[in-house]
Design a protein around this motif. Structure first.
Motif, PDB file in Angstrom:
ATOM      1  N   LEU A   1       2.388   4.161  -0.187  1.00  0.00           N
ATOM      2  CA  LEU A   1       1.835   4.986   0.883  1.00  0.00           C
ATOM      3  C   LEU A   1       2.848   5.145   2.022  1.00  0.00           C
ATOM      4  O   LEU A   1       3.424   4.170   2.496  1.00  0.00           O
ATOM      5  CB  LEU A   1       0.559   4.348   1.454  1.00  0.00           C
ATOM      6  N   LYS A   2       3.072   6.375   2.430  1.00  0.00           N
ATOM      7  CA  LYS A   2       3.781   6.712   3.663  1.00  0.00           C
ATOM      8  C   LYS A   2       5.181   6.128   3.705  1.00  0.00           C
ATOM      9  O   LYS A   2       5.654   5.670   4.746  1.00  0.00           O
ATOM     10  CB  LYS A   2       2.985   6.250   4.883  1.00  0.00           C
ATOM     11  N   ASN A   3       5.891   6.167   2.596  1.00  0.00           N
ATOM     12  CA  ASN A   3       7.267   5.701   2.560  1.00  0.00           C
ATOM     13  C   ASN A   3       8.222   6.894   2.623  1.00  0.00           C
ATOM     14  O   ASN A   3       7.843   8.026   2.315  1.00  0.00           O
ATOM     15  CB  ASN A   3       7.537   4.912   1.272  1.00  0.00           C
ATOM     16  N   ARG A   4       9.455   6.657   2.983  1.00  0.00           N
ATOM     17  CA  ARG A   4      10.529   7.644   2.879  1.00  0.00           C
ATOM     18  C   ARG A   4      11.527   7.100   1.874  1.00  0.00           C
ATOM     19  O   ARG A   4      12.079   6.008   2.062  1.00  0.00           O
ATOM     20  CB  ARG A   4      11.177   7.874   4.241  1.00  0.00           C
ATOM     21  N   ILE A   5      11.738   7.882   0.807  1.00  0.00           N
ATOM     22  CA  ILE A   5      12.452   7.358  -0.352  1.00  0.00           C
ATOM     23  C   ILE A   5      13.565   8.328  -0.718  1.00  0.00           C
ATOM     24  O   ILE A   5      13.355   9.544  -0.786  1.00  0.00           O
ATOM     25  CB  ILE A   5      11.501   7.171  -1.548  1.00  0.00           C
ATOM     26  N   HIS A   6      14.748   7.756  -0.977  1.00  0.00           N
ATOM     27  CA  HIS A   6      15.881   8.596  -1.372  1.00  0.00           C
ATOM     28  C   HIS A   6      16.818   7.781  -2.255  1.00  0.00           C
ATOM     29  O   HIS A   6      17.047   6.589  -2.023  1.00  0.00           O
ATOM     30  CB  HIS A   6      16.638   9.082  -0.142  1.00  0.00           C
ATOM     31  N   SER A   7      17.375   8.431  -3.279  1.00  0.00           N
ATOM     32  CA  SER A   7      18.417   7.821  -4.091  1.00  0.00           C
ATOM     33  C   SER A   7      19.363   8.915  -4.555  1.00  0.00           C
ATOM     34  O   SER A   7      18.921   9.966  -5.044  1.00  0.00           O
ATOM     35  CB  SER A   7      17.828   7.092  -5.307  1.00  0.00           C
TER      36      SER A   7
ATOM     37  N   GLY B   1       3.983  -5.845 -10.217  1.00  0.00           N
ATOM     38  CA  GLY B   1       2.997  -6.749  -9.654  1.00  0.00           C
ATOM     39  C   GLY B   1       1.583  -6.233  -9.794  1.00  0.00           C
ATOM     40  O   GLY B   1       1.336  -5.034  -9.945  1.00  0.00           O
ATOM     41  N   ASP B   2       0.647  -7.169  -9.707  1.00  0.00           N
ATOM     42  CA  ASP B   2      -0.773  -6.861  -9.801  1.00  0.00           C
ATOM     43  C   ASP B   2      -1.349  -6.878  -8.390  1.00  0.00           C
ATOM     44  O   ASP B   2      -1.688  -7.928  -7.853  1.00  0.00           O
ATOM     45  CB  ASP B   2      -1.468  -7.905 -10.683  1.00  0.00           C
ATOM     46  N   GLY B   3      -1.404  -5.742  -7.761  1.00  0.00           N
ATOM     47  CA  GLY B   3      -1.899  -5.668  -6.403  1.00  0.00           C
ATOM     48  C   GLY B   3      -0.779  -5.572  -5.389  1.00  0.00           C
ATOM     49  O   GLY B   3      -0.828  -6.234  -4.344  1.00  0.00           O
ATOM     50  N   THR B   4       0.235  -4.761  -5.651  1.00  0.00           N
ATOM     51  CA  THR B   4       1.355  -4.575  -4.740  1.00  0.00           C
ATOM     52  C   THR B   4       1.097  -3.371  -3.854  1.00  0.00           C
ATOM     53  O   THR B   4       0.697  -2.307  -4.338  1.00  0.00           O
ATOM     54  CB  THR B   4       2.665  -4.382  -5.519  1.00  0.00           C
ATOM     55  N   ALA B   5       1.350  -3.526  -2.576  1.00  0.00           N
ATOM     56  CA  ALA B   5       1.239  -2.423  -1.629  1.00  0.00           C
ATOM     57  C   ALA B   5       2.616  -2.163  -1.035  1.00  0.00           C
ATOM     58  O   ALA B   5       3.237  -3.070  -0.462  1.00  0.00           O
ATOM     59  CB  ALA B   5       0.242  -2.759  -0.522  1.00  0.00           C
ATOM     60  N   VAL B   6       3.098  -0.932  -1.196  1.00  0.00           N
ATOM     61  CA  VAL B   6       4.387  -0.508  -0.643  1.00  0.00           C
ATOM     62  C   VAL B   6       4.066   0.546   0.416  1.00  0.00           C
ATOM     63  O   VAL B   6       3.771   1.699   0.092  1.00  0.00           O
ATOM     64  CB  VAL B   6       5.316   0.042  -1.735  1.00  0.00           C
ATOM     65  N   VAL B   7       4.111   0.142   1.672  1.00  0.00           N
ATOM     66  CA  VAL B   7       3.575   0.972   2.747  1.00  0.00           C
ATOM     67  C   VAL B   7       4.616   1.112   3.860  1.00  0.00           C
ATOM     68  O   VAL B   7       5.157   0.107   4.347  1.00  0.00           O
ATOM     69  CB  VAL B   7       2.277   0.360   3.325  1.00  0.00           C
ATOM     70  N   GLU B   8       4.926   2.368   4.206  1.00  0.00           N
ATOM     71  CA  GLU B   8       5.722   2.683   5.397  1.00  0.00           C
ATOM     72  C   GLU B   8       7.084   2.018   5.376  1.00  0.00           C
ATOM     73  O   GLU B   8       7.561   1.481   6.379  1.00  0.00           O
ATOM     74  CB  GLU B   8       4.958   2.299   6.667  1.00  0.00           C
ATOM     75  N   ASN B   9       7.768   2.084   4.242  1.00  0.00           N
ATOM     76  CA  ASN B   9       9.122   1.577   4.139  1.00  0.00           C
ATOM     77  C   ASN B   9      10.103   2.745   4.090  1.00  0.00           C
ATOM     78  O   ASN B   9       9.763   3.864   3.677  1.00  0.00           O
ATOM     79  CB  ASN B   9       9.288   0.737   2.867  1.00  0.00           C
ATOM     80  N   ASP B  10      11.338   2.493   4.491  1.00  0.00           N
ATOM     81  CA  ASP B  10      12.441   3.419   4.290  1.00  0.00           C
ATOM     82  C   ASP B  10      13.303   2.866   3.171  1.00  0.00           C
ATOM     83  O   ASP B  10      13.923   1.799   3.320  1.00  0.00           O
ATOM     84  CB  ASP B  10      13.268   3.566   5.568  1.00  0.00           C
ATOM     85  N   ILE B  11      13.358   3.583   2.047  1.00  0.00           N
ATOM     86  CA  ILE B  11      14.084   3.121   0.865  1.00  0.00           C
ATOM     87  C   ILE B  11      15.177   4.157   0.621  1.00  0.00           C
ATOM     88  O   ILE B  11      14.963   5.201  -0.009  1.00  0.00           O
ATOM     89  CB  ILE B  11      13.134   2.998  -0.345  1.00  0.00           C
ATOM     90  N   ILE B  12      16.357   3.885   1.128  1.00  0.00           N
ATOM     91  CA  ILE B  12      17.382   4.912   1.265  1.00  0.00           C
ATOM     92  C   ILE B  12      18.693   4.434   0.654  1.00  0.00           C
ATOM     93  O   ILE B  12      19.128   3.305   0.867  1.00  0.00           O
ATOM     94  CB  ILE B  12      17.621   5.239   2.762  1.00  0.00           C
TER      95      ILE B  12
END
Length: 950
Positions: A834-840, A805-816
């Motif tokens: 910004l400020k996400n918790r990410i795990h795969s 995307g053009d201008g996507t903000a991914v902020v403070e998500n848990d992607i687990i």
């Protein structure tokens, strides 16, 4: 005398030769003789009843082949009715004292006809005294001037009906008159055949042809077993009149007109008629299953079953999706938790039938388990519709959605019971109206009650206007050339237990502030809509069966604002309920199923409140919100429709909240920017409901009404819904306007959780739980403006988030715990992470594919497999800025990571939700509380991760 001396059959044969007085004397001998006389019901009493020239078959004209419950009782009613017109004879005496000593005066019989005492009716009346009987012998009698009835008399035709014809205009000035067994035709100088302004007139077994009958209050009338051919009965200000077992044929205008408020000045017959009505058998049922008969879902028109208790899924293939497949061999069956979602029992996921898209990895090395307990908005049907629909299965409805009988509804609603029991103005019972223009016209504060009538092959059956009230119970209304029942100009009343079908226009048409109660009817097989409400029309539409109509089951437009509750609306050839052209309405607790178009179709300024309905098994979409559609869609169960669960155009502004959207064939919720008709299956239909002119002229007459339940919405809102097990993406967005997707549970859908392919303005996706979908959790296409904030994206079978995307903000998500990468940035994307918790486990935490403009800052990224890195980025990509990120790598076997500061997302208490959060009793709560990983010998073996959504 005893009856035992002869067999009963022989006694019955002997008694069959006795006349009525002799039968009465025999019944007084003893109890045995009394019971013997009663046993003659189907023999001698039947002969006496049918042999009486003053009456016809008790069930004529609607059911002449149906035997009455008792021939003796029917004959008794005929006999008593012939005497009732003289009930006030004593009242005519000037002195009570003299009445005690007077000798009973014998009634004279005056004969009229060739060779008899009088040659004309006029000459006989000139010589008649009080209560004399005038007998007209066969022939045709034409009176050259108006006849004035000044004394009470009885006028009877001799012989069979049709042998005596009277051409006259009669004006009654006396207190009472009875006319029997005559054929009336108008005189040459006036179309009025009979008129009374104060007295009581009783017509028995007469034919009226090509004229008018007028009764003005305080006058009253009682009409039984009469035929009216092209004859108009006009009742003005009548306090009470009865028309029973009559036939109205071929009227060029209205058959019966009831005009004016019932007169407060009442004649002597009012109390008698009121007592007669109250003592006669009423048509309301004593038992639940004796009156309202609901349609057997697998049968034709006339096969009725006592109550609709279940829904049978037909043998055609139901909407399918990958998530509906059976569990893998060797895996445990998924159990249904008490909260309404599936609790995982399989090794791979919370839905045992899911498999990753595009990759089949060997899961034997990955003893991976993710267990969910999702508390979403509780569906209307509790646990009735949690599993996939199976062809041929019968699904039980909960008690709150089963149709009540009319008796039950009236017991609950005292106001409706009072209406059903009330009698004012005109009572029309067991009559036949056929082959004419109009049936009954009630106007100018008139009152009319209609029970057990048949209206067929008319232009319209009943028309109620100008503050008039009607009560319609158990009538058949069919094959009208326009609508069956019209209500205009604040008309109202009760329409209950009727069978309304095969009409060319609407079954019931409500306009111009009319406000009826429509209860427990069957309205079906109409050539247009079942019920239409427009022009500020209102009404309560409750507990009806509305089915197999060619257009919408209920159509609301031009500021129509009814309350629609507890109805079954099914098998229509268009939408179940359509709300167009600024229509409103409170639509609650209906079962809307198996309709060809959308279960509910909202467009062109429609702003209904759609709450707690079951919308299922539709051949298109569940709810359609078209161009400029609005309204509140709350707490509905939208299940197993072949199209989308909710289909919206981007120019609409609905508030979609707290719904349970599951097992639909395509998307759970879809937002499209195409114009009407471009989406497959084209929704909506424009009807012309302007009887008095073009439909657009309605707008000039409408009054704006402020409704506190409908707060203005400037952005389309999809909030607090449970969207699961749909065939394609849970939410699909192709929008040219702003959209908010907040606090939804998006679970186990057959494609992605959320797909955004076009978002010209900002689409805000906040505080959602997106889990176990067959492909990625969220995918954002090129040139889309999207904000992803505060979401929990767990255990999806593809990537967690894919964006270009053009201008996507991914902020403070848990992607687990997603099968693919936690976050994948595709070429030409412009993204802030910004400020996400990410795990795969199986891929990268963040993967950058191609040249990407991105700011990746202050994220916590957990380590995945040892042979894959935490972060993948192409070299020399200076536009991808990484700073202040925290990378957690396994160092020893006992490493444990917890999502505690803050706790696992989504955090609904911090979300910027709409005001509906205050009144919604069911909130979405989805939180992953712990990630535990164990490392042995460099490989992620024997490890276990538990994400519990509380």
């Amino acid at each position: 005398m005893e009856t035992g001396g002869l067999p009963l059959e022989l006694w019955r044969m002997i008694l069959a030769y006795l006349h009525l007085p002799d039968l009465g004397r025999c019944s007084l001998v003893c109890r045995a003789w009394y019971e013997l006389i009663l046993s003659l019901d189907s023999t001698r009493w039947r002969q006496l009843c049918l042999g009486c020239t003053e009456c016809r078959h008790p069930n004529w004209p609607n059911q002449p082949d149906v035997e009455p419950e008792s021939w003796r009782e029917a004959f008794k009613q005929h006999y008593l009715a012939s005497k009732t017109w003289t009930k006030n004879a004593l009242d005519l005496e000037s002195s009570i004292c003299f009445s005690l000593f007077r000798r009973k005066k014998e009634r004279r019989t005056l004969s009229v006809g060739p060779g008899h005492e009088f040659d004309s009716l006029g000459s006989a009346l000139a010589m008649a005294s009080l209560y004399d009987r005038i007998v007209l012998f066969p022939g045709v009698y034409e009176e050259q001037g108006e006849i004035i009835l000044k004394v009470p008399v009885e006028i009877v035709g001799q012989g069979k009906l049709g042998e005596v014809t009277l051409l006259a205009s009669i004006d009654q000035h006396c207190s009472t008159t009875r006319v029997c067994n005559l054929v009336f035709m108008p005189a040459w100088f006036s179309p009025i055949m009979y008129k009374t302004t104060s007295g009581h007139i009783q017509f028995d077994n007469c034919n009226f042809e090509n004229g008018h009958i007028q009764v003005h209050g305080p006058g009253t009338c009682q009409v039984k077993f009469c035929t009216f051919k092209n004859t108009h009965v006009f009742l003005h200000n009548v306090p009470l009149c009865m028309l029973e077992n009559c036939e109205f044929v071929g009227s060029e205008n209205n058959c019966v007109t009831v005009e004016g408020h019932p007169s407060a000045d009442k004649n002597w017959a009012y109390k008698y008629l009121l007592g007669l009505i109250k003592s006669s058998p009423i048509l309301l049922p004593a038992e639940d299953n004796e009156f309202l008969m609901s349609l057997d879902l697998e049968s034709r028109d006339q096969a009725w079953s006592p109550r609709t208790c279940d829904i049978v899924i037909e043998g055609s293939q139901s909407p399918t999706s990958p998530v509906c497949s059976s569990p893998k061999p060797g895996s445990k069956e998924a159990e249904v938790g008490s909260d309404g979602e599936r609790v995982a029992q399989t090794p791979d996921s919370s839905d045992g039938g899911l498999s990753p898209s595009g990759e089949d990895e060997d899961d034997e090395q990955l003893t991976y388990r993710l267990s969910y307990q999702v508390q979403g908005p509780r569906p209307v049907l509790g646990g009735s519709f949690l599993g996939p629909p199976l062809p041929g299965a019968s699904i039980q409805l909960p008690s709150c959605l089963v149709l009540n009988s009319l008796h039950q509804e009236l017991q609950k609603d005292k106001e409706a019971m009072a209406l059903a029991s009330s009698v004012q103005g005109c009572l029309i019972r067991k009559c036949l109206f056929r082959d004419g223009k109009g049936g009954v016209f009630v106007c100018s504060y008139g009152r009319a009650k209609m029970e057990g009538n048949v209206f067929r092959n008319l232009t319209y059956a009943v028309r109620c206007i100008h503050n008039s009230k009607i009560v319609m119970l158990r009538n058949d209304i069919y094959r009208c050339r326009a609508s069956g029942i019209f209500l205009r100009l604040e008309g109202g009343g009760l329409i209950a237990g009727n069978n309304i079908y095969h009409n060319a226009e609407a079954g019931v048409d409500i306009r111009k502030k009319s406000n009826p109660l429509i209860l427990c009817n069957q309205i079906h097989h109409g050539l247009r809509s079942g019920i239409v409400v427009l022009g500020n029309g209102k009404g309560i539409i409750r507990n009806n069966q509305i089915f197999s109509n060619k257009e919408a089951g209920i159509y609301i437009l031009y500021h129509g604002n009814p309350i629609v509750s507890g109805n079954h609306i099914f098998k229509g050839r268009a939408a179940g309920i359509a709300v167009n052209e600024n229509g409103k309405g409170l639509i609650t607790e209906n079962v809307i199923r198996e309709n060809q178009w959308g279960g509910v179709d909202i467009r062109r300024g429609g702003v209904p409140i759609l709450r707690s309905n079951l919308i299922c098994f539709g051949y298109s979409d569940g709810v359609v919100v078209g161009d400029e559609g609005k309204g509140l869609i709350e707490g509905n169960t939208i299940y197993a429709n072949k199209g989308c669960g909710v289909w919206m155009m981007s120019s609409s502004l609905p508030h979609v909240t707290s719904n349970h959207v599951s097992y639909n064939g395509l998307y759970g919720v879809a937002v499209f920017s195409q114009k009407d008709g471009e989406f497959p299956g084209g929704h909506g239909a424009q009807e012309n409901f302007s009887e008095d002119g073009d439909a657009i002229l309605w707008e000039a007459e409408l009054e704006k009404e402020d409704d506190p339940l409908r707060r203005p919405i400037t952005v389309a809102l999809v909030e607090s819904n449970s969207i699961n097990h749909n065939g394609a993406s849970g939410i699909f967005v192709q929008s040219s306007e702003a959209l908010q997707v907040i606090a939804n549970v998006i679970h186990a859908n057959g494609d992605r959780g959320i797909t955004i392919v076009q978002s010209s303005q900002l689409t805000r996706v906040a505080n959602n739980s997106i889990s176990c979908n067959r492909q990625s959790g969220v995918k954002v296409e090129f040139q889309c403006k999207v904000e992803l904030r505060g979401n929990g994206i767990y255990d999806n079978r593809g990537h967690g988030i894919i964006t270009k995307g053009d201008g996507t903000a991914v902020v403070e998500n848990d992607i687990i715990g997603n099968r693919g990468s936690g976050l994948q940035l595709l070429p030409r994307s412009d993204t802030k992470v910004l400020k996400n918790r990410i795990h795969s486990f199986r891929a990268y935490g963040i993967a950058v594919r191609g040249r990407v403009k991105a700011l990746v800052q202050e994220n916590i990224i957990f380590q995945g497999k040892t042979n894959k890195t935490i972060f993948q980025q192409i070299t020399n990509n200076r536009e991808c800025i990484m700073q202040n990120n925290k990378f957690l790598v396994f160092k020893k076997k006992s490493d444990t990571w917890r999502l505690v500061n803050p706790p696992a997302r989504p955090h609904l208490e911090n979300s910027l939700r709409g005001s509906s959060a205050a009144h919604s009793g069911h909130k979405v709560s989805a939180m992953a509380t712990r990630i535990t990983a164990r490392v042995e010998g460099g490989y992620h073996s024997n490890r276990s991760i538990f994400c519990t959504i509380l």
